[in-house]
Each structure stands twice: as C-alpha cells, then as structure tokens.
Write a protein that holds these residues in place. Sequence first.
Motif, PDB file in Angstrom:
ATOM      1  N   UNK A   1      -8.930 -16.394  16.157  1.00 48.38           N
ATOM      2  CA  UNK A   1      -7.424 -15.805  15.758  1.00 48.38           C
ATOM      3  C   UNK A   1      -7.460 -14.183  15.862  1.00 48.38           C
ATOM      4  N   UNK A   2      -8.398 -13.477  15.201  1.00 46.32           N
ATOM      5  CA  UNK A   2      -8.189 -12.068  15.105  1.00 46.32           C
ATOM      6  C   UNK A   2      -9.808 -11.478  15.313  1.00 46.32           C
ATOM      7  N   UNK A   3     -10.611 -12.310  16.032  1.00 48.70           N
ATOM      8  CA  UNK A   3     -11.829 -11.691  16.521  1.00 48.70           C
ATOM      9  C   UNK A   3     -12.911 -11.068  15.473  1.00 48.70           C
ATOM     10  N   UNK A   4     -12.753 -11.527  14.535  1.00 55.13           N
ATOM     11  CA  UNK A   4     -13.694 -11.378  13.301  1.00 55.13           C
ATOM     12  C   UNK A   4     -14.961 -11.927  13.788  1.00 55.13           C
ATOM     13  N   UNK A   5     -16.134 -11.424  13.757  1.00 54.19           N
ATOM     14  CA  UNK A   5     -17.616 -11.788  14.287  1.00 54.19           C
ATOM     15  C   UNK A   5     -18.664 -12.025  12.997  1.00 54.19           C
ATOM     16  N   UNK A   6     -19.217 -12.900  12.862  1.00 45.19           N
ATOM     17  CA  UNK A   6     -20.206 -13.000  11.811  1.00 45.19           C
ATOM     18  C   UNK A   6     -21.581 -13.458  12.257  1.00 45.19           C
ATOM     19  N   UNK A   7     -22.690 -12.740  11.667  1.00 44.04           N
ATOM     20  CA  UNK A   7     -24.034 -13.146  12.024  1.00 44.04           C
ATOM     21  C   UNK A   7     -24.498 -13.901  11.374  1.00 44.04           C
ATOM     22  N   UNK A   8     -24.654 -15.221  11.939  1.00 38.43           N
ATOM     23  CA  UNK A   8     -25.389 -16.361  11.124  1.00 38.43           C
ATOM     24  C   UNK A   8     -26.775 -16.244  11.026  1.00 38.43           C
ATOM     25  N   UNK A   9     -27.364 -15.306  11.553  1.00 41.73           N
ATOM     26  CA  UNK A   9     -28.947 -15.217  11.348  1.00 41.73           C
ATOM     27  C   UNK A   9     -29.123 -14.281  10.059  1.00 41.73           C
ATOM     28  N   UNK A  10     -28.096 -13.667   9.853  1.00 41.73           N
ATOM     29  CA  UNK A  10     -28.152 -12.335   8.752  1.00 41.73           C
ATOM     30  C   UNK A  10     -27.030 -12.844   7.681  1.00 41.73           C
ATOM     31  N   UNK A  11     -27.177 -13.829   7.140  1.00 43.04           N
ATOM     32  CA  UNK A  11     -26.417 -14.202   6.038  1.00 43.04           C
ATOM     33  C   UNK A  11     -24.725 -14.236   6.153  1.00 43.04           C
ATOM     34  N   UNK A  12     -24.553 -14.604   7.635  1.00 42.05           N
ATOM     35  CA  UNK A  12     -23.040 -14.522   7.773  1.00 42.05           C
ATOM     36  C   UNK A  12     -22.296 -13.237   7.737  1.00 42.05           C
ATOM     37  N   UNK A  13     -23.111 -11.936   7.785  1.00 45.70           N
ATOM     38  CA  UNK A  13     -22.636 -10.687   7.563  1.00 45.70           C
ATOM     39  C   UNK A  13     -21.534 -10.521   8.814  1.00 45.70           C
ATOM     40  N   UNK A  14     -20.544  -9.684   8.313  1.00 48.78           N
ATOM     41  CA  UNK A  14     -19.314  -9.259   9.374  1.00 48.78           C
ATOM     42  C   UNK A  14     -19.867  -8.061  10.309  1.00 48.78           C
ATOM     43  N   UNK A  15     -19.772  -8.458  11.478  1.00 50.12           N
ATOM     44  CA  UNK A  15     -20.371  -7.321  12.695  1.00 50.12           C
ATOM     45  C   UNK A  15     -19.171  -6.733  13.437  1.00 50.12           C
ATOM     46  N   UNK A  16     -18.048  -7.430  13.214  1.00 49.32           N
ATOM     47  CA  UNK A  16     -16.823  -6.816  13.896  1.00 49.32           C
ATOM     48  C   UNK A  16     -15.615  -7.676  13.505  1.00 49.32           C
ATOM     49  N   UNK A  17     -14.570  -6.956  13.523  1.00 48.34           N
ATOM     50  CA  UNK A  17     -13.242  -7.488  13.093  1.00 48.34           C
ATOM     51  C   UNK A  17     -12.745  -7.191  11.592  1.00 48.34           C
ATOM     52  N   UNK A  18     -11.685  -7.793  11.352  1.00 45.66           N
ATOM     53  CA  UNK A  18     -10.964  -7.471  10.057  1.00 45.66           C
ATOM     54  C   UNK A  18     -11.309  -8.119   8.953  1.00 45.66           C
ATOM     55  N   UNK A  19     -12.180  -9.140   9.087  1.00 48.23           N
ATOM     56  CA  UNK A  19     -12.718  -9.905   7.761  1.00 48.23           C
ATOM     57  C   UNK A  19     -13.483  -8.980   6.916  1.00 48.23           C
ATOM     58  N   UNK A  20     -13.440  -9.200   5.532  1.00 48.07           N
ATOM     59  CA  UNK A  20     -13.623  -8.152   4.376  1.00 48.07           C
ATOM     60  C   UNK A  20     -14.996  -8.480   3.863  1.00 48.07           C
ATOM     61  N   UNK A  21     -15.454 -10.049   4.074  1.00 49.37           N
ATOM     62  CA  UNK A  21     -16.625 -10.428   3.365  1.00 49.37           C
ATOM     63  C   UNK A  21     -17.484 -11.319   4.297  1.00 49.37           C
ATOM     64  N   UNK A  22     -18.662 -11.726   3.872  1.00 50.37           N
ATOM     65  CA  UNK A  22     -19.368 -12.684   4.902  1.00 50.37           C
ATOM     66  C   UNK A  22     -18.931 -14.001   4.587  1.00 50.37           C
ATOM     67  N   UNK A  23     -19.407 -14.781   5.649  1.00 50.45           N
ATOM     68  CA  UNK A  23     -19.158 -16.185   5.457  1.00 50.45           C
ATOM     69  C   UNK A  23     -20.124 -16.886   4.426  1.00 50.45           C
ATOM     70  N   UNK A  24     -19.482 -17.755   3.584  1.00 50.18           N
ATOM     71  CA  UNK A  24     -20.300 -18.326   2.389  1.00 50.18           C
ATOM     72  C   UNK A  24     -21.354 -19.264   3.204  1.00 50.18           C
ATOM     73  N   UNK A  25     -22.565 -19.294   2.407  1.00 48.77           N
ATOM     74  CA  UNK A  25     -23.571 -19.996   3.228  1.00 48.77           C
ATOM     75  C   UNK A  25     -23.803 -21.156   2.244  1.00 48.77           C
ATOM     76  N   UNK A  26     -24.144 -22.567   2.814  1.00 46.92           N
ATOM     77  CA  UNK A  26     -24.427 -23.564   1.937  1.00 46.92           C
ATOM     78  C   UNK A  26     -25.996 -23.814   2.071  1.00 46.92           C
ATOM     79  N   UNK A  27     -26.694 -23.885   0.848  1.00 46.94           N
ATOM     80  CA  UNK A  27     -28.123 -24.080   0.835  1.00 46.94           C
ATOM     81  C   UNK A  27     -28.417 -25.633   1.424  1.00 46.94           C
ATOM     82  N   UNK A  28     -29.450 -25.614   2.178  1.00 40.28           N
ATOM     83  CA  UNK A  28     -29.822 -26.925   2.972  1.00 40.28           C
ATOM     84  C   UNK A  28     -31.331 -27.403   2.359  1.00 40.28           C
ATOM     85  N   UNK A  29     -31.583 -28.759   2.532  1.00 40.91           N
ATOM     86  CA  UNK A  29     -32.761 -29.368   2.305  1.00 40.91           C
ATOM     87  C   UNK A  29     -32.609 -30.581   2.987  1.00 40.91           C
TER      88      UNK A  29
END
Length: 376
Positions: A318-346
Amino acid sequence: MTDVHDPHSSGTEVVPAGPIADPGLPEHQWRPTDVDDGAEKRAERQVVGFFTLSAICTVLFLVSYFVFDIDDDWTIIAGFGASTMALGTTLGLALLFIGIGIIHWARKLMADKEIVEMRHPARSSDEDREGTLKALSDGLAESGIGRRPLIRNSMIGAVGLLGLPAVVMLRDLGPLPGDALESTIWARGGETVTVDGAEVTVPKMRIARDAIGTPILASDLEIGDLVNAQPEVLFNPERYYVEPEEVEGINLQVHKSKASLILLRMEPGDIKPGKAADGSSRENWSVNGIVAYSKICTHVGCPISLNERTTHHLLCPCHQSTFDLADSGKVVFGPAGRPLPQLPLEVDEEGYLVAQSDFDEPVGPSYWERDYYDRW
C-alpha cells in the motif's frame, strides 16, 4: 449607453453598452414573478415548501434509523428490507427537495439577465476585480436572500439538518472496541476453560496454512519459505473447545483481521532477537530459524506478503513500509510508526508449529488507548 426598465425599480436603469453593439441575444422577456407581486409571493412559498419537505424527510430518516430493525427478513417492502427502503427513500427525497427548491428559486425569483464576459488576461485588472466584487454583491442582492429571510432560513434549516444523518450513521461503524483490540484468538491456546462443568486446558494453538487450514510441521519449511497462516481454531474449533458460531460469518472476519500471520524461515544465525514488551529477550521465540509476525501493517492495516528473500525484508504494497523480519520486525523504510508484532513459536509433541502465547502487543495501526513502547 442602453436604457433598461426594471419593474422593481422606481425608474430606468442606465447600463453601459458593451464592446459588441448587438451580441445576438434575444430580447429579454420579463417573467410573471418579475411583474406580478402575487406570483412572486406564490413562488416564494413554493420554494419554502420544498425546503420544509426536505427537513421533514431528514427527520423521518432519523426516525427510520432507530425504528426499523435490520434482521433476516430482507423482503418486507418490494423485495427489500423496511430499513433499507425507509432510509433510502427519506434521504433521497431530502436531497431531491433541496435541489428542486434551489432550482425553483433560481428560475422564478433570482435575476435572469444575460451576462456576457469578454476574454481578459490571466490576472484581471484592478477595475475588473472591483467590478467582479460588485457583480457578486449585486447578484447576492438580486437573489433576494437578504429581503427574503423565509427562503434563507428554511434553506439553512434543511441543509443543516442533512448533517444529522451523517452523525447518526457513525453508529454503523460498530460498538466501541473496549479492550477487544488488545488480544487475538491466539490467546485461546493454553487457557483453562470450563466444559460441561469440568475445567480443561485448551491445547496450544497450532498454526495452520491460510485457506486450507492444515497445521504446519516445522520440518516442512525450507530456508526462504514464506507462508500465510491462521490459527487452527478457525478451521477446527472443536479441538479448542470453541463453538462453531464463534468462528463463522462476521466473527471469522474479525478474528482473521487480527490473527493473520506471516511465517518465514531463514538461517537461525540471521535472526537478531530483540526485546519483548516486558523487557524480556526473544531468544526462544523462533524454531530453527522460523519466525512468525502479524500480517497486518502497522501503518494503516494493509495485509503484507511481499518478501525480499535475501534481506528478509517484508514490503507493504500500500505505502511501501518495509519491515526487517530478521530484526524484530523493525521498520527500515516507509511511513509505518512501529514494528510488526511478533508471535512466539514452539513445536508440540507431534512436531507442529504452535503459538507459545498471544502477541505481546496489539496488532495493526496505532490507536489512542494502546500503550506504546519503544523497542527501536
């Protein structure tokens, strides 16, 4: 100079001749309302009548909104529901009567003199600007809005009332969310619930492939695989002691809007564990390089699935926000204001991927009531 007789004036109005002596306009014909005071008053009452009818229809719209229920019977009136017919008819008539009133006012009571405007430079001269302002002032005076307060007030009332349906229809946006945005159906896994008078522990929620609903074995994913996923409860509610109607229809869409996941497998060494909302480490939130993040962009809530395999970056279309899934979903580009929430797995005893718990923060765009924390 041209002499023009105005029936509403006490004499003859002198109008300067234009640059073209005879532009070919037909001789002006005075309307009955221009020469007959009775016809003028009659037209004024008609305009007021239309504005009044509009106001009545707007009030009827508001009454219909609360009187007619929306239920399973959609064929009460002419094959349509009573609410649909009443709301559509009353709002349509309210707008129609305002339009008719304004047209009737313009055709019978406003000045109907032909006006010819010659071409002029992009910037008008000071004289033209003054003339325009005077023409606007004259037009306002000729419309009679100043000396016909009944028309003016009835129009303002009708148009003003039209704002109320917009306010009332805000109710259709749904009930206030309360704390419903703070958790998802992933939290159901591992809870203790009462079934037939006995307390049972709900199995941890398996992660299932979107659309087909099959649970995912950790061993099935290879490096670089990206999978759209959902909680298994949406496909197999009985396993999690959930009534089927709780995951059907609109409830299903609500759960999907909050619980949708992106699974990605990468080299375990590429993962940089961050901090959870409570400050604890995320070291054990992945399984053999498999990480899970909310599919919902934190900018305006678009679904994300565009993966840059070599960088582990997830791009929102939609607006090219880019998230780094190797680094806690942090925003690396775009208008998003916070990282993607992560779900803990097992993994469970059968090797299927399961959620340890719910997300540790609300998913999707920010909202006033959420507790914001900084993990940059």
